[in-house]
Design a protein around this motif. Structure first.
Motif, PDB file in Angstrom:
ATOM      1  N   ALA A  56       0.717 -14.900   9.108  1.00 55.04           N
ATOM      2  CA  ALA A  56       1.302 -14.188   7.967  1.00 55.04           C
ATOM      3  C   ALA A  56       0.974 -12.700   8.038  1.00 55.04           C
ATOM      4  CB  ALA A  56       0.782 -14.786   6.659  1.00 55.04           C
ATOM      5  N   ALA A  57      -0.281 -12.376   8.380  1.00 57.83           N
ATOM      6  CA  ALA A  57      -0.675 -10.972   8.488  1.00 57.83           C
ATOM      7  C   ALA A  57       0.130 -10.269   9.574  1.00 57.83           C
ATOM      8  CB  ALA A  57      -2.173 -10.866   8.782  1.00 57.83           C
ATOM      9  N   THR A  58       0.327 -10.957  10.708  1.00 61.39           N
ATOM     10  CA  THR A  58       1.094 -10.373  11.808  1.00 61.39           C
ATOM     11  C   THR A  58       2.545 -10.134  11.404  1.00 61.39           C
ATOM     12  OG1 THR A  58      -0.314 -11.446  13.457  1.00 61.39           O
ATOM     13  CG2 THR A  58       1.871 -10.726  14.179  1.00 61.39           C
ATOM     14  N   ALA A  59       3.140 -11.129  10.732  1.00 64.53           N
ATOM     15  CA  ALA A  59       4.543 -10.998  10.320  1.00 64.53           C
ATOM     16  C   ALA A  59       4.713  -9.871   9.301  1.00 64.53           C
ATOM     17  CB  ALA A  59       5.037 -12.319   9.739  1.00 64.53           C
ATOM     18  N   LEU A  60       3.795  -9.784   8.345  1.00 65.83           N
ATOM     19  CA  LEU A  60       3.881  -8.726   7.332  1.00 65.83           C
ATOM     20  C   LEU A  60       3.620  -7.351   7.953  1.00 65.83           C
ATOM     21  CD1 LEU A  60       2.076 -10.614   4.448  1.00 65.83           C
ATOM     22  CD2 LEU A  60       4.403  -9.673   4.317  1.00 65.83           C
ATOM     23  N   ASN A  61       2.720  -7.301   8.934  1.00 69.51           N
ATOM     24  CA  ASN A  61       2.472  -6.043   9.635  1.00 69.51           C
ATOM     25  C   ASN A  61       3.725  -5.584  10.372  1.00 69.51           C
ATOM     26  OD1 ASN A  61       0.888  -3.872  10.752  1.00 69.51           O
ATOM     27  ND2 ASN A  61       0.810  -5.025  12.664  1.00 69.51           N
ATOM     28  N   THR A  62       4.392  -6.533  11.036  1.00 65.30           N
ATOM     29  CA  THR A  62       5.640  -6.201  11.737  1.00 65.30           C
ATOM     30  C   THR A  62       6.700  -5.724  10.754  1.00 65.30           C
ATOM     31  OG1 THR A  62       5.172  -7.830  13.456  1.00 65.30           O
ATOM     32  CG2 THR A  62       7.455  -7.098  13.233  1.00 65.30           C
ATOM     33  N   LEU A  63       6.807  -6.421   9.622  1.00 65.14           N
ATOM     34  CA  LEU A  63       7.769  -6.011   8.594  1.00 65.14           C
ATOM     35  C   LEU A  63       7.466  -4.594   8.114  1.00 65.14           C
ATOM     36  CD1 LEU A  63      10.045  -6.561   6.557  1.00 65.14           C
ATOM     37  CD2 LEU A  63       8.307  -7.566   5.039  1.00 65.14           C
ATOM     38  N   GLY A  64       6.184  -4.306   7.873  1.00 64.23           N
ATOM     39  CA  GLY A  64       5.802  -2.972   7.417  1.00 64.23           C
ATOM     40  C   GLY A  64       6.175  -1.898   8.423  1.00 64.23           C
ATOM     41  N   TYR A  80       2.094  -3.948   3.987  1.00 64.66           N
ATOM     42  CA  TYR A  80       0.742  -3.822   4.542  1.00 64.66           C
ATOM     43  C   TYR A  80      -0.312  -4.296   3.543  1.00 64.66           C
ATOM     44  CZ  TYR A  80       2.722  -0.959   8.301  1.00 64.66           C
ATOM     45  OH  TYR A  80       3.440  -0.504   9.378  1.00 64.66           O
ATOM     46  N   THR A  81      -0.094  -4.000   2.263  1.00 62.24           N
ATOM     47  CA  THR A  81      -1.052  -4.429   1.241  1.00 62.24           C
ATOM     48  C   THR A  81      -1.117  -5.955   1.180  1.00 62.24           C
ATOM     49  OG1 THR A  81      -0.614  -2.425  -0.048  1.00 62.24           O
ATOM     50  CG2 THR A  81      -1.655  -4.267  -1.197  1.00 62.24           C
ATOM     51  N   LYS A  82       0.047  -6.607   1.265  1.00 66.28           N
ATOM     52  CA  LYS A  82       0.069  -8.077   1.295  1.00 66.28           C
ATOM     53  C   LYS A  82      -0.611  -8.602   2.554  1.00 66.28           C
ATOM     54  CE  LYS A  82       4.199  -9.160  -1.446  1.00 66.28           C
ATOM     55  NZ  LYS A  82       5.548  -9.788  -1.391  1.00 66.28           N
ATOM     56  N   ALA A  83      -0.352  -7.940   3.672  1.00 65.63           N
ATOM     57  CA  ALA A  83      -0.950  -8.373   4.940  1.00 65.63           C
ATOM     58  C   ALA A  83      -2.472  -8.327   4.862  1.00 65.63           C
ATOM     59  CB  ALA A  83      -0.448  -7.498   6.078  1.00 65.63           C
ATOM     60  N   LEU A  84      -3.010  -7.318   4.177  1.00 59.87           N
ATOM     61  CA  LEU A  84      -4.461  -7.194   4.049  1.00 59.87           C
ATOM     62  C   LEU A  84      -5.064  -8.316   3.209  1.00 59.87           C
ATOM     63  CD1 LEU A  84      -4.755  -3.323   3.711  1.00 59.87           C
ATOM     64  CD2 LEU A  84      -5.898  -4.731   5.437  1.00 59.87           C
ATOM     65  N   GLU A  85      -4.260  -8.941   2.366  1.00 60.43           N
ATOM     66  CA  GLU A  85      -4.754 -10.093   1.612  1.00 60.43           C
ATOM     67  C   GLU A  85      -5.055 -11.261   2.552  1.00 60.43           C
ATOM     68  OE1 GLU A  85      -1.929 -11.043  -1.395  1.00 60.43           O
ATOM     69  OE2 GLU A  85      -2.030  -9.060  -2.348  1.00 60.43           O
ATOM     70  N   PHE A  86      -4.302 -11.329   3.661  1.00 59.03           N
ATOM     71  CA  PHE A  86      -4.504 -12.407   4.626  1.00 59.03           C
ATOM     72  C   PHE A  86      -5.482 -12.014   5.736  1.00 59.03           C
ATOM     73  CE2 PHE A  86      -0.279 -13.291   2.851  1.00 59.03           C
ATOM     74  CZ  PHE A  86      -0.460 -14.605   2.439  1.00 59.03           C
ATOM     75  N   SER A  87      -5.621 -10.710   5.981  1.00 62.13           N
ATOM     76  CA  SER A  87      -6.523 -10.246   7.042  1.00 62.13           C
ATOM     77  C   SER A  87      -7.225  -8.971   6.578  1.00 62.13           C
ATOM     78  CB  SER A  87      -5.724  -9.982   8.326  1.00 62.13           C
ATOM     79  OG  SER A  87      -6.571  -9.606   9.380  1.00 62.13           O
ATOM     80  N   PRO A  88      -8.184  -9.099   5.649  1.00 64.55           N
ATOM     81  CA  PRO A  88      -8.786  -7.930   4.996  1.00 64.55           C
ATOM     82  C   PRO A  88      -9.694  -7.092   5.890  1.00 64.55           C
ATOM     83  CG  PRO A  88      -9.872  -9.942   4.285  1.00 64.55           C
ATOM     84  CD  PRO A  88      -8.694 -10.371   5.104  1.00 64.55           C
ATOM     85  N   GLU A  89      -9.984  -7.545   7.096  1.00 62.12           N
ATOM     86  CA  GLU A  89     -10.857  -6.788   7.984  1.00 62.12           C
ATOM     87  C   GLU A  89     -10.109  -6.245   9.195  1.00 62.12           C
ATOM     88  OE1 GLU A  89     -14.271  -9.096   8.946  1.00 62.12           O
ATOM     89  OE2 GLU A  89     -14.946  -9.266   6.864  1.00 62.12           O
ATOM     90  N   GLN A 116     -11.449   3.686   6.448  1.00 59.70           N
ATOM     91  CA  GLN A 116     -11.734   2.252   6.406  1.00 59.70           C
ATOM     92  C   GLN A 116     -11.442   1.610   7.760  1.00 59.70           C
ATOM     93  OE1 GLN A 116     -12.985   0.734   3.585  1.00 59.70           O
ATOM     94  NE2 GLN A 116     -13.293  -1.101   4.817  1.00 59.70           N
ATOM     95  N   ALA A 117     -10.355   2.042   8.406  1.00 64.85           N
ATOM     96  CA  ALA A 117     -10.009   1.498   9.722  1.00 64.85           C
ATOM     97  C   ALA A 117     -11.092   1.819  10.743  1.00 64.85           C
ATOM     98  CB  ALA A 117      -8.664   2.059  10.177  1.00 64.85           C
ATOM     99  N   ILE A 118     -11.602   3.047  10.726  1.00 66.66           N
ATOM    100  CA  ILE A 118     -12.631   3.448  11.686  1.00 66.66           C
ATOM    101  C   ILE A 118     -13.951   2.744  11.395  1.00 66.66           C
ATOM    102  CG2 ILE A 118     -14.069   5.420  12.370  1.00 66.66           C
ATOM    103  CD1 ILE A 118     -11.527   7.119  12.248  1.00 66.66           C
ATOM    104  N   GLU A 119     -14.232   2.499  10.119  1.00 68.18           N
ATOM    105  CA  GLU A 119     -15.450   1.766   9.767  1.00 68.18           C
ATOM    106  C   GLU A 119     -15.421   0.362  10.366  1.00 68.18           C
ATOM    107  OE1 GLU A 119     -17.543   0.160   5.692  1.00 68.18           O
ATOM    108  OE2 GLU A 119     -16.676   2.176   5.682  1.00 68.18           O
ATOM    109  N   MET A 120     -14.225  -0.220  10.431  1.00 75.53           N
ATOM    110  CA  MET A 120     -14.090  -1.567  10.989  1.00 75.53           C
ATOM    111  C   MET A 120     -14.033  -1.563  12.514  1.00 75.53           C
ATOM    112  SD  MET A 120     -11.409  -3.128   8.252  1.00 75.53           S
ATOM    113  CE  MET A 120     -11.956  -3.565   6.597  1.00 75.53           C
ATOM    114  N   ASP A 121     -13.518  -0.467  13.085  1.00 76.47           N
ATOM    115  CA  ASP A 121     -13.452  -0.366  14.547  1.00 76.47           C
ATOM    116  C   ASP A 121     -13.560   1.102  14.932  1.00 76.47           C
ATOM    117  OD1 ASP A 121     -13.023  -0.471  17.226  1.00 76.47           O
ATOM    118  OD2 ASP A 121     -10.997  -1.313  17.132  1.00 76.47           O
TER     119      ASP A 121
END
Length: 479
Positions: A56-64, A80-89, A116-121
């Motif tokens: 779901a996160a991948t599909a929503l990311n592609t849609l975004g 993207y906000t919905k995608a983060l609900e499925f993959s918050p990290e 936030q992205a850099i904090e995670m990676d």
């Protein structure tokens, strides 16, 4: 799209994108994302829940990504906000969300998302690149400290590309421009050189390289760079002008009005910040002091002990030549019964208009205004802060000033001093502006019935950490 890993082009959605059917493409990807989202919700508590949420996160990311590429910014943000609900990290999702915020002009939200992205990676070089572009935009406004952050981000991006990756000339050019803006001139020259090693046809990079070389006094190198610019783009006015400066072309009697217009239309967006912070521009403040002292001397002669500020309050008809964004107007507004501004740049006049300082504003050549637009004897005071250097031959300007001044009226201006040998009394400096000898200015005043009430050596700006030598003049029209 696929070459840059932007969106997958397989399936009906991809085919619609390739065929240019934006609405159909968005609809297809929306359908895929909705199905994946529903499947993830149904899988709660099941063994395959993790896989379903990832899908779901991948599909929503592609849609975004698709929606962002099609300019559907709010829809992309929602995806993207919905995608983060499925993959918050997911650092990728935060990076993409930041990119949408940047496109929407929500710069602080974009910055928070990138951080936030850099904090995670912290190894995500693409996020550093996008953050560099954001800081570059922030630096155009009032937050000039953003330039340093932009330089660090873009440098990190370039330094951490996979082995064998060909550097991006656009990123190198951006980095060089930022380094030049911060006066890291030697670094900028190295960076521009790397870009030109990859593509020697980049005329704008050759031009910027010449500018950097001039700042270090490398005149011969700058001349060669400008000749390469003109070989690639023969009609580029700015390159022709700089080459005239370097060769002190005797035929360069004035500047091309089109060049000056283009220069200041571009400059208008960051003029105030650049003049005040980087060049430490002080001409308007100094001119105000000189004008006040001049009127005070006149007033004390006729009325000893009188208050010059009370005398000047809203009493003068003032003309601001080359008014720009209104930096001088702000210092003389309280002295003015009427305050008229004239500038050749539409962009500059628009900025001045927004400050509501002037009684009237005109977008036109200042000599044309003095000769043809203004009524004879209509002004008590003319201001010329750092504008005459864009004219060269001052005969018409001084004649026009004398024409529109009332008897006893004053003409206060600042110019750069020409310190070399000049038979005519003025020439182009490597600053790309005309500079003048004191003898020439005195001669012009004498020829046009203007008396030098006061003149002194004065530096109005600082470039490369050094004051630029110049003059401050106060002329008075003879009674």
């Amino acid at each position: 799209y696929q070459a840059h890993g932007f969106v997958p082009l397989e399936g009906a959605g991809g085919q619609a994108l390739l065929q240019g059917d934006a609405e159909q493409a968005a609809s297809k990807y929306q359908h895929i994302a909705s199905r994946a989202e529903a499947a993830a919700l149904e899988a709660e508590g099941e063994v395959h829940e993790g896989d379903a949420r990832a899908s779901a996160a991948t599909a929503l990311n592609t849609l975004g990504r698709v929606q962002h590429s099609l300019g559907m910014l709010q829809e992309a943000s929602d995806a993207y906000t919905k995608a983060l609900e499925f993959s918050p990290e997911s650092s990728t999702l935060f990076r993409n969300l930041g990119s949408v915020y940047h496109s929407q002009g929500q710069q602080q939200m974009a910055l928070a998302s990138y951080q936030q992205a850099i904090e995670m990676d912290h190894t995500d070089v693409l996020t550093y690149f996008k953050m560099g572009l954001l800081y570059e935009d922030l630096a155009v406004g009032k937050w000039s400290e953003g330039v340093d952050h932009a330089i660090k981000c873009l440098q990190y991006y370039l330094d951490n590309q996979p082995a064998g990756t060909r550097p991006d000339t656009d990123v190198l050019t951006r980095l060089g421009n930022l380094q030049l803006k911060q006066l890291h001139v030697e670094d900028a020259i190295v960076t521009y050189g790397k870009a030109l090693d990859l593509d020697g046809q980049l005329h704008s990079v050759w031009h910027n390289l010449a500018t950097a070389q001039l700042k270090l006094g490398q005149k011969e190198e700058a001349k060669e760079s400008l000749e390469k610019v003109l070989a690639l783009k023969p009609d580029l006015l700015s390159a022709k002008h700089l080459l005239d400066c370097l060769t002190q072309n005797p035929d360069a009697d004035t500047m091309d009005p089109k060049y000056v217009t283009e220069l200041f239309d571009y400059y208008s967006e960051f003029y105030d910040d650049h003049m005040r912070r980087q060049l430490l521009y002080s001409a308007p403040r100094i001119l105000r002091q000189v004008v006040r002292d001049s009127y005070n001397e006149t007033l004390q002669t006729s009325s000893p002990g009188a208050d010059v500020l009370q005398h000047l309050n809203s009493s003068l008809d003032i003309l601001d030549l080359g008014c720009g964004t209104g930096l001088s107007g702000a210092w003389f507004k309280d002295y003015a019964k009427t305050l008229v501004g004239v500038d050749i740049s539409e962009g500059m006049v628009a900025k001045a208009q927004s400050k509501m300082l002037y009684s009237d504003l005109h977008t036109m050549d200042i000599v044309d205004f003095l000769e043809n637009k203004a009524e004879p004897g209509s002004f008590d005071l003319i201001l010329g802060a750092d504008v005459l250097g864009y004219l060269g031959n001052l005969d018409k300007a001084f004649a026009g000033a004398a024409r529109v001044l009332r008897p006893g009226g004053k003409f206060a201006f600042t110019v750069e001093e020409f310190q070399g040998k000049s038979e005519r009394g003025y020439d182009l400096n490597t600053s790309a502006r005309f500079a003048f000898t004191r003898a020439y200015l005195d001669q012009m005043a004498k020829e046009h019935n203007l008396e030098a009430e006061k003149s002194k050596n004065y530096s109005q700006i600082v470039e490369m950490g050094e004051p630029v030598p110049g003059f401050m003049y106060m002329l008075q029209k003879k009674e």
